[in-house]
Structure formats: structure tokens, C-alpha cells
Design an enzyme around this catalytic site. Structure first.
Site, PDB file in Angstrom:
ATOM      1  N   ARG A   1     117.058  29.010  78.328  1.00  0.00           N
ATOM      2  CA  ARG A   1     116.619  30.247  78.978  1.00  0.00           C
ATOM      3  C   ARG A   1     116.719  30.055  80.496  1.00  0.00           C
ATOM      4  NH1 ARG A   1     110.852  32.107  80.427  1.00  0.00           N
ATOM      5  NH2 ARG A   1     111.390  34.111  81.318  1.00  0.00           N
TER       6      ARG A   1
ATOM      7  N   ASN B   1     104.580  33.626  77.288  1.00  0.00           N
ATOM      8  CA  ASN B   1     104.369  32.431  78.110  1.00  0.00           C
ATOM      9  C   ASN B   1     102.893  32.099  78.082  1.00  0.00           C
ATOM     10  OD1 ASN B   1     107.042  32.738  78.733  1.00  0.00           O
ATOM     11  ND2 ASN B   1     106.746  33.027  80.938  1.00  0.00           N
TER      12      ASN B   1
ATOM     13  N   HIS C   1     113.412  37.150  87.459  1.00  0.00           N
ATOM     14  CA  HIS C   1     112.365  36.120  87.559  1.00  0.00           C
ATOM     15  C   HIS C   1     112.017  35.994  89.046  1.00  0.00           C
ATOM     16  CE1 HIS C   1     110.614  32.435  85.336  1.00  0.00           C
ATOM     17  NE2 HIS C   1     110.082  32.411  86.557  1.00  0.00           N
TER      18      HIS C   1
ATOM     19  N   GLU D   1     107.165  37.755  83.297  1.00  0.00           N
ATOM     20  CA  GLU D   1     105.793  37.775  83.780  1.00  0.00           C
ATOM     21  C   GLU D   1     105.530  38.860  84.829  1.00  0.00           C
ATOM     22  OE1 GLU D   1     104.884  33.796  85.083  1.00  0.00           O
ATOM     23  OE2 GLU D   1     105.058  32.966  83.084  1.00  0.00           O
TER      24      GLU D   1
ATOM     25  N   GLU E   1     107.851  30.157  77.412  1.00  0.00           N
ATOM     26  CA  GLU E   1     107.453  29.104  78.359  1.00  0.00           C
ATOM     27  C   GLU E   1     106.150  28.487  77.873  1.00  0.00           C
ATOM     28  OE1 GLU E   1     106.954  30.016  82.540  1.00  0.00           O
ATOM     29  OE2 GLU E   1     108.767  31.258  82.532  1.00  0.00           O
TER      30      GLU E   1
ATOM     31  N   TYR F   1     100.011  29.028  79.184  1.00  0.00           N
ATOM     32  CA  TYR F   1      99.673  27.754  79.833  1.00  0.00           C
ATOM     33  C   TYR F   1      98.216  27.367  79.617  1.00  0.00           C
ATOM     34  CZ  TYR F   1     104.234  27.845  81.976  1.00  0.00           C
ATOM     35  OH  TYR F   1     105.599  27.836  82.149  1.00  0.00           O
TER      36      TYR F   1
HETATM   37  O1  IFM Z   1     107.079  27.879  87.327  1.00  0.00           O
HETATM   38  C1  IFM Z   1     106.463  28.965  86.703  1.00  0.00           C
HETATM   39  C2  IFM Z   1     107.496  29.927  86.175  1.00  0.00           C
HETATM   40  O2  IFM Z   1     108.356  30.362  87.168  1.00  0.00           O
HETATM   41  C3  IFM Z   1     106.820  31.130  85.569  1.00  0.00           C
HETATM   42  N1  IFM Z   1     105.802  30.758  84.638  1.00  0.00           N
HETATM   43  C4  IFM Z   1     104.871  29.739  85.031  1.00  0.00           C
HETATM   44  C5  IFM Z   1     105.581  28.533  85.571  1.00  0.00           C
HETATM   45  C6  IFM Z   1     104.568  27.452  85.986  1.00  0.00           C
HETATM   46  O3  IFM Z   1     103.727  27.941  86.985  1.00  0.00           O
END
Ligand code: IFM
Length: 453
Positions: free
Chosen positions: A79, A295, A123, A168, A356, A297
Site C-alpha cells: 500500500r 487503521n 495521504h 485518515e 495500517e 494504533y
Molecule cells: O505515519 C503515520 C501515517 O502516515 C498515518 N497513520 C499513522 C502513522 C503513524 O503515526
């Protein structure tokens, strides 16, 4: 973890992700225009060490080696994002042949290596002239995005079969126009909300353009979603805070895309700051999709009251392991998020892909050809196990992309945070696969989570 996990479903996609401004470099080459990140990164005090993406990982020149490395790592999909200012230097010009030719070369090299290209159209690198004319809050930017999506999909649609319109949009809108910590660095909630609408409308206009050029393609959007938990589930105020956070972060984007309009509680909460929505916008935004990119985290734990924002709550995470970004390591959050998406939106979006997931750690410098990064392996293994549990619970999850293939430009943190499964030496541009990359390669080949070696 000592045992191998259960196999993932056949055809599960194993990939890694990057983004143009974070890795390409070659910022002044082949007629590339200026983006809002070129401007922002040069604004004193905005990015640690004043780092820019001018050189980054020099992927623009080194992509053949990078693709060869992806192949060594058994990646089935890659990706990447397309830099809008390479294709249209001002955001409005005809397609730049040199810009398009770079992505031709990248896509062809991937296909020759047996790696499926997944292209993200936006992006975060908006052409600066479009920002000067109003940026994402302005409707013209959405129209320009649809033209850009048409141009790129017309050129690459014969080979690229997976398209992601936006990455995002929460970050583009709120980090960029409200919190001021991403380009263009504005601090106005009303503008941010209008920007969120502009982004969603742009997404909705791009979908039919891509479909027209690539009828056998799959089109989706990638959202950064954050499961919200009340600090004390017994406390009504904490539950309300978590619900509002969910509205701000998740439902604000999920609901209109799913054809349910902006969430009424949030529209009411924003009052006069709520975006102007014109007739036709709602239907455009709800363009049917083939998949949703997720995505993830870290989660957020919310308590009633306090907070310095307009939302009226405090984030108060429990103690626990944290990454170098100071983000809580919470694999259950990914499981809960996927289950919730399956339950609340499954019938609407079709399959999900984790587009992600990953972690920054203060990795040691390479010693010879090794970079031990056990924390990252544990992070990835825990989150893949969460995916596996979600699938076992009935969620239609079809793939996973590690963030990121390479250590790269981490936006306002410059080069100080390393998310890569491959180490980048920014002096020499040498790539060294970390232990996590070698482990991930074995996982991809085995189609199941494996214990670290
Ligand atoms: O690096 C970023 C990415 O560009 C978008 N999602 C989160 C990642 C980590 O912060």
C-alpha cells in the site's frame, strides 16, 4: 507466545504500507509541485529538528531495490500513496507525464515481483495552491480531487485494482485545521468541521470516477478509528464521554459514508460550527464501497469533565506498556474495534482490511545485518492475534498491512520516530530488515501468527 496461531483464511492479504511524502524524497524532481507539507515542514517550530521530506528514504530513486526487498519479505501487497503534486503540480493542471510515469514504473515493478499494488490517492500532501484557495473547507478542492482521481485511475486502472481514496480524513481535518499540529497548521474548529465535510465529499466524488476507469477494481477509504472506553463503565458521565469521543473520532466519518448522515448528537453538540451540507452531498458521500480500510494504533479511555478542547471530556488512559510515541499498547482495542465494525457497519461496507497497524520503538542501530526489535514483534503478534480472534468471531477481515515498510518521515516528529519493519539509515540510505521484518515474512508465508524465533 509459544505456539503458532490458527491459520488465517485462504487468500488473506499480507502487506506493508507507506505514504508518498514520508518516503519518496525527490521533492524538487520531475516537475513536482509544492504541497502543504513542504510549506509546513519549513515553518519554524512545526516539525522536530526542522526535518522535511525533501530526501526522506529516497524511494523515488530506490524503488526497484525496495520492491525487491518487499519480495524477499513475502509481501503479497504493498500500500503506497500517490503524491498529488507530482500528478498536478498546482492541483488543477493537466496530468504531468513525468509524475504519472513514476507510478507506472512503480506499479509495473510491483506486478513483475508478484506484489499487488494498493494505491491511496490522498495521504496528506495537498498541492499548496489549492490550500491557498481555501483548502479542504472549500468545495472547489473536492471537485479538483475528483479530477485528480479520474486522471490517476485512467492511467493506472488497467493495473491497479485496489484503490483507497483518502487516508485518515480525521487527521487531515482535525490535526490540520483544528489542532494545528499537521499541515496546514490552522486552529479553527469550524474550519476543521467544514474540512471534514469537504474531504468526505471529495471521497464521494472520486469513487464513481475510479469505478468508471477501473470497473473490475475495488474502491474503499481508510479511516483511523479509535475505540473509546469509559474509564469507569459504571459511571454515566464516563460512558457519555466515551460516546462523544466515538462520535467525534469514529461515527463522524463512518456514519455519513454508510449513508446514515452525520450523527445527530454531534451535529447538535457542534451547533453553529457544524458544516454546511448542500443538497446532493449526502448521497455523494454515501457512494457504495467495496471495502473499508481500518487503521488502528491505540484506544482512548474517557472520563467525564475537564479536557481542554471543545468536546468536554478528559482522556485518561490506564497505566500500561507504551510505544515510543507514548501510545498505549492495547491489542484488545483492535479486536473490539473490528467486532464493533462488523456488528454496526458490516452489511454496509463489505469486507474490512487493516490498512495500517504498527509501532514506533527506539530501535538500536543495526549491528551487521541485524536490528533486534522484540517489542515490535510482540506488538505485531498481539495485534495479529486480535485480528484472528475477530475473524473467529465472524468479522469479514481480509488482510493486514504493517505500518510501515520502512522507517520514514513521521510528520511533526520528523525522523525521530521509527515505525519501520525495515531500518533506514538516513545518511547512507541503507535498508536493514529488522528482526520484525524477518518474523513478519515467515508469518506471511505461513499465513498464521508464529512465535518469535
Ligand atoms: O505515519 C503515520 C501515517 O502516515 C498515518 N497513520 C499513522 C502513522 C503513524 O503515526
Amino acid at each position: 507466545m509459544t505456539d503458532a496461531g490458527a491459520p488465517f483464511p485462504d487468500g488473506f492479504v499480507w502487506g506493508a504500507a507507506t505514504a508518498a511524502y514520508q518516503i519518496e524524497g525527490a521533492a524538487q524532481e520531475d516537475g513536482r509541485g509544492i504541497s502543504i507539507w513542504d510549506t509546513f515542514s519549513r515553518t519554524p517550530g512545526k516539525v522536530i529538528n526542522g526535518d522535511t521530506g525533501d530526501v526522506a528514504c529516497d524511494h523515488y530513486h530506490r524503488y526497484p531495490d525496495d520492491v525487491a526487498l518487499m519480495r524477499e519479505l513475502n509481501l503479497g501487497a504493498y500500500r503506497f500513496s500517490i503524491a498529488w503534486p507530482r500528478i498536478q503540480p498546482t492541483g488543477r493542471t493537466a496530468g504531468s507525464e513525468r509524475g504519472l510515469a513514476f507510478y507506472d514504473r512503480l506499479v509495473d515493478t510491483l506486478l513483475e515481483a508478484g506484489i499487488e499494488p494498493w494505491a491511496t490517492l490522498y495521504h496528506w500532501d495537498l498541492p499548496q495552491p489549492l490550500e491557498d484557495d481555501g483548502g479542504w473547507p472549500a468545495r472547489d478542492t473536492g471537485d479538483a480531487f475528483a479530477t485528480y482521481a479520474d486522471l490517476v485511475s485512467r492511467r493506472l486502472g488497467d493495473r491497479v485494482k485496489h484503490w483507497i481514496t483518502l487516508n485518515e480524513p480525521w487527521c487531515s481535518a482535525f490535526l490540520g485545521y483544528h489542532l494545528g499540529i499537521h499541515a496546514p497548521g490552522k486552529t479553527d474548529l469550524r474550519e476543521a468541521l467544514q474540512a471534514s465535510h469537504g474531504l468526505l465529499r471529495a471521497h464521494g466524488l472520486a469513487v464513481p470516477a475510479i469505478r468508471a476507469n477501473c470497473p473490475d477494481g475495488q474502491v474503499g477509504i481508510t479511516l483511523n478509528l479509535t475505540p473509546a472506553y469509559p474509564v469507569d463503565p459504571e459511571r454515566e458521565g464516563d460512558r457519555a464521554a466515551a460516546h462523544r469521543f466515538d462520535g467525534y473520532f469514529n461515527r463522524w466519518f463512518l456514519d455519513p459514508i454508510a449513508g446514515r448522515d452525520y450523527p445527530a448528537d454531534m451535529v447538535e453538540h457542534y451547533g453553529e460550527d457544524a458544516p454546511t451540507v448542500l443538497p446532493g452531498d449526502r448521497d455523494a458521500i454515501a457512494a457504495p464501497l467495496d471495502f473499508l480500510g481500518v487503521n488502528y494504533y491505540a484506544p482512548a479511555f474517557l472520563a467525564e469533565g475537564g479536557g481542554d478542547g471543545p468536546l468536554g471530556f478528559r482522556q485518561q488512559d490506564p497505566p500500561g506498556e507504551r510505544t515510543a510515541m507514548d501510545w498505549l499498547v492495547w491489542p484488545d482495542g483492535l479486536h473490539d474495534l473490528l467486532r464493533r465494525l462488523g456488528r454496526d457497519y458490516g452489511g454496509t461496507f463489505g469486507p474490512f482490511y487493516v490498512t495500517e497497524n504498527g509501532a514506533a520503538y527506539d530501535d538500536p542501530a543495526p549491528e551487521g545485518d541485524r536490528v533486534p526489535d522484540p517489542d515490535r514483534i510482540r506488538y505485531l503478534a498481539g495485534h495479529l492475534d486480535a485480528c484472528q480472534r475477530a475473524i473467529a468471531g465472524g468479522v469479514d477481515l481480509r488482510g493486514y498491512f504493517a505500518w510501515s515498510l520502512l522507517d520514514n518521515y513521521e510528520w511533526a516528529f520528523g525522523y525521530t520516530k521509527r515505525f519501520g519493519i525495515v531500518h533506514t539509515d538516513y545518511e547512507t540510505q541503507r535498508r536493514t530488515p529488522k528482526d520484525s521484518a524477518r518474523w513478519y515474512a515467515r508469518v506471511a508465508a505461513a499465513n498464521r501468527v508464529l512465535p518469535p524465533e
